[in-house]
Design a protein around this motif. Structure first.
Motif, PDB file in Angstrom:
ATOM      1  N   LYS A 212       0.974  -1.134  -0.030  1.00 41.55           N
ATOM      2  CA  LYS A 212      -0.027  -0.049  -0.062  1.00 41.55           C
ATOM      3  C   LYS A 212       0.722   1.289  -0.031  1.00 41.55           C
ATOM      4  CE  LYS A 212      -4.210  -1.781   2.352  1.00 41.55           C
ATOM      5  NZ  LYS A 212      -4.978  -1.713   3.411  1.00 41.55           N
ATOM      6  N   ARG A 213       2.045   1.095   0.056  1.00 41.69           N
ATOM      7  CA  ARG A 213       2.855   2.253   0.116  1.00 41.69           C
ATOM      8  C   ARG A 213       3.532   2.761  -1.159  1.00 41.69           C
ATOM      9  NH1 ARG A 213       2.998  -0.282   4.841  1.00 41.69           N
ATOM     10  NH2 ARG A 213       2.861   1.059   6.999  1.00 41.69           N
ATOM     11  N   LEU A 214       3.620   4.095  -1.328  1.00 46.03           N
ATOM     12  CA  LEU A 214       3.884   4.554  -2.861  1.00 46.03           C
ATOM     13  C   LEU A 214       5.619   4.905  -2.511  1.00 46.03           C
ATOM     14  CD1 LEU A 214       3.311   5.661  -5.655  1.00 46.03           C
ATOM     15  CD2 LEU A 214       2.715   7.740  -4.546  1.00 46.03           C
ATOM     16  N   TYR A 215       6.375   4.388  -3.547  1.00 45.93           N
ATOM     17  CA  TYR A 215       7.626   5.113  -3.939  1.00 45.93           C
ATOM     18  C   TYR A 215       7.772   5.523  -5.100  1.00 45.93           C
ATOM     19  CZ  TYR A 215       8.393   1.945   0.444  1.00 45.93           C
ATOM     20  OH  TYR A 215       8.287   1.412   1.463  1.00 45.93           O
TER      21      TYR A 215
ATOM     22  N   PRO B  16       0.288  14.005   4.978  1.00 45.95           N
ATOM     23  CA  PRO B  16      -1.031  14.132   5.565  1.00 45.95           C
ATOM     24  C   PRO B  16      -2.178  13.914   4.600  1.00 45.95           C
ATOM     25  CG  PRO B  16      -0.021  16.182   5.661  1.00 45.95           C
ATOM     26  CD  PRO B  16       1.081  15.159   5.063  1.00 45.95           C
ATOM     27  N   TRP B  17      -1.830  13.870   3.400  1.00 45.44           N
ATOM     28  CA  TRP B  17      -3.076  13.953   2.435  1.00 45.44           C
ATOM     29  C   TRP B  17      -3.030  12.472   1.936  1.00 45.44           C
ATOM     30  CZ3 TRP B  17       0.320  11.212  -0.890  1.00 45.44           C
ATOM     31  CH2 TRP B  17       1.793  11.595  -0.748  1.00 45.44           C
ATOM     32  N   GLU B  18      -2.134  11.384   2.262  1.00 48.51           N
ATOM     33  CA  GLU B  18      -2.433  10.074   2.066  1.00 48.51           C
ATOM     34  C   GLU B  18      -3.278   9.409   3.133  1.00 48.51           C
ATOM     35  OE1 GLU B  18      -0.074   5.758   1.550  1.00 48.51           O
ATOM     36  OE2 GLU B  18       1.114   7.800   2.154  1.00 48.51           O
ATOM     37  N   HIS B  19      -4.163   8.755   2.972  1.00 44.66           N
ATOM     38  CA  HIS B  19      -5.339   8.102   3.908  1.00 44.66           C
ATOM     39  C   HIS B  19      -5.563   6.882   3.407  1.00 44.66           C
ATOM     40  CE1 HIS B  19      -6.405  12.588   4.347  1.00 44.66           C
ATOM     41  NE2 HIS B  19      -6.951  12.118   5.268  1.00 44.66           N
TER      42      HIS B  19
ATOM     43  N   PRO C  97       1.198  10.900   7.857  1.00 41.99           N
ATOM     44  CA  PRO C  97       1.902   9.957   6.956  1.00 41.99           C
ATOM     45  C   PRO C  97       1.983   8.524   7.471  1.00 41.99           C
ATOM     46  CG  PRO C  97       3.390  11.193   8.346  1.00 41.99           C
ATOM     47  CD  PRO C  97       1.877  11.678   8.604  1.00 41.99           C
ATOM     48  N   TRP C  98       2.420   7.551   6.657  1.00 39.68           N
ATOM     49  CA  TRP C  98       2.165   6.093   6.751  1.00 39.68           C
ATOM     50  C   TRP C  98       3.572   5.436   6.537  1.00 39.68           C
ATOM     51  CZ3 TRP C  98      -2.336   3.980   8.351  1.00 39.68           C
ATOM     52  CH2 TRP C  98      -3.085   4.798   8.494  1.00 39.68           C
TER      53      TRP C  98
ATOM     54  N   GLY D  56      -5.878   8.379  -6.036  1.00 40.88           N
ATOM     55  CA  GLY D  56      -6.608   9.109  -5.050  1.00 40.88           C
ATOM     56  C   GLY D  56      -5.954   8.960  -3.747  1.00 40.88           C
ATOM     57  N   ASP D  57      -6.453  10.155  -2.866  1.00 39.37           N
ATOM     58  CA  ASP D  57      -5.918  10.219  -1.569  1.00 39.37           C
ATOM     59  C   ASP D  57      -6.488   9.210  -0.602  1.00 39.37           C
ATOM     60  OD1 ASP D  57      -4.318  12.393  -2.347  1.00 39.37           O
ATOM     61  OD2 ASP D  57      -5.411  13.902  -1.014  1.00 39.37           O
TER      62      ASP D  57
END
Length: 286
Positions: free
Chosen positions: A119-122, A131-134, A147-148, A211-212
């Motif tokens: 699920k994590r974007l690289y 904070p925009w990533e939900h 953040p995640w 999408g966020d």
């Protein structure tokens, strides 16, 4: 006593009230068409794919010329035009059905390498979060902001879902021939690439959009890269935020005719004060 003089206008100058009003109406229509074509446009968020950055019922004003390609040098100096950047919220024509407008966030530019692991974007080997990533580790809690980092659980990943594809499956949009195809009318991919995507390079003339609300967004993971010429603009102002049905998670009703437009207007007028999100109205989305 001298009689009042009556001024006689030349033929063709005198106009009646009907003609006056018609000219004003036509001029107003031309101004509105010019504004919608070249300057800005109203856009309503119909679904929760950008929650909680943008909520269902947020009414946005879109800057339509910010991503325009200037033909002359003076245009760039006179108007605030620029290329799209990573992190920009964008409105664009949906590649699979181009009469629909979508709103997502640009996460990668031409030449960038995109990868998704658990699920994590690289981007270019570095994790991109904020904070925009939900994510929704527990669906009953709704999407929670980032953040995640790797130490924070994002919940179940798609490899544990029965309808998912194998993580090792090849993402078809890596194929240059598929990238060059006219994708309109095709079906989006399934869950298999939602949370895992092998490293792939964004081709020239394209960007990658997500999408966020990562677990509930039909974005580039499902339908591939976004051609830059599909960009419509960038939201810059929430002029009204309205709870559809009085709740935050009910999809907006998309008008399909005059009756739906009237129904939406009546509904908004009846519940304007009670269903308006006053804390979001008049804010700038980021």
């Amino acid at each position: 006593m001298a009689k009042d003089k009556v001024e006689v206008l030349p033929a063709g100058v005198a106009k009646g009230s009907f003609r006056d009003n018609l000219e004003v109406a036509c001029f107003g229509i031309l101004l509105i068409m010019f504004f919608k074509t070249f300057v800005g446009q109203q856009f309503t968020i119909p679904s929760g794919s950008m929650r909680s950055t943008l909520l269902i019922g947020d009414h946005l004003l879109i800057n339509k010329f910010i991503f325009a390609r200037p033909q002359w040098a003076w245009e760039e100096k006179l108007f605030p035009m620029r290329g799209v950047d990573r992190g920009d919220i964008i409105v664009f024509r949906y590649p699979l059905e181009r009469d629909q407008d979508y709103v997502k966030r640009c996460v990668a530019l031409p030449g960038d390498t995109v990868e998704i692991r658990d699920k994590r974007l690289y981007i270019n080997g570095k994790q991109a979060t904020g904070p925009w990533e939900h994510h929704s580790p527990r669906p009953e809690d709704g999407p929670l902001p980032g953040p995640w980092p790797a130490t924070r659980s994002t919940g179940v990943v798609t490899e544990d879902l029965p309808e998912s594809l194998p993580v090792s499956a090849v993402w078809p949009y890596q194929d240059p021939e598929i990238q060059a195809m006219d994708q309109q009318g095709r079906e989006p991919l399934g869950y298999g690439y939602r949370d895992h995507l092998a490293p792939v390079k964004v081709p020239e003339g394209h960007i990658f959009a997500m999408g966020d609300n990562r677990e509930n967004s039909l974005d580039g993971r499902y339908w591939g890269f976004l051609p830059v010429d599909h960009l419509r603009g960038r939201p810059f102002f929430i002029w009204w935020s309205y709870r559809e049905g009085g709740v935050d998670d009910q999809n907006a009703r998309i008008p399909s005719g005059p009756a739906d437009v009237v129904a939406n207007f009546v509904d908004g007028a009846r519940h304007f004060f009670s269903w308006t999100r006053w804390d979001r109205t008049g804010t700038i989305p980021k």
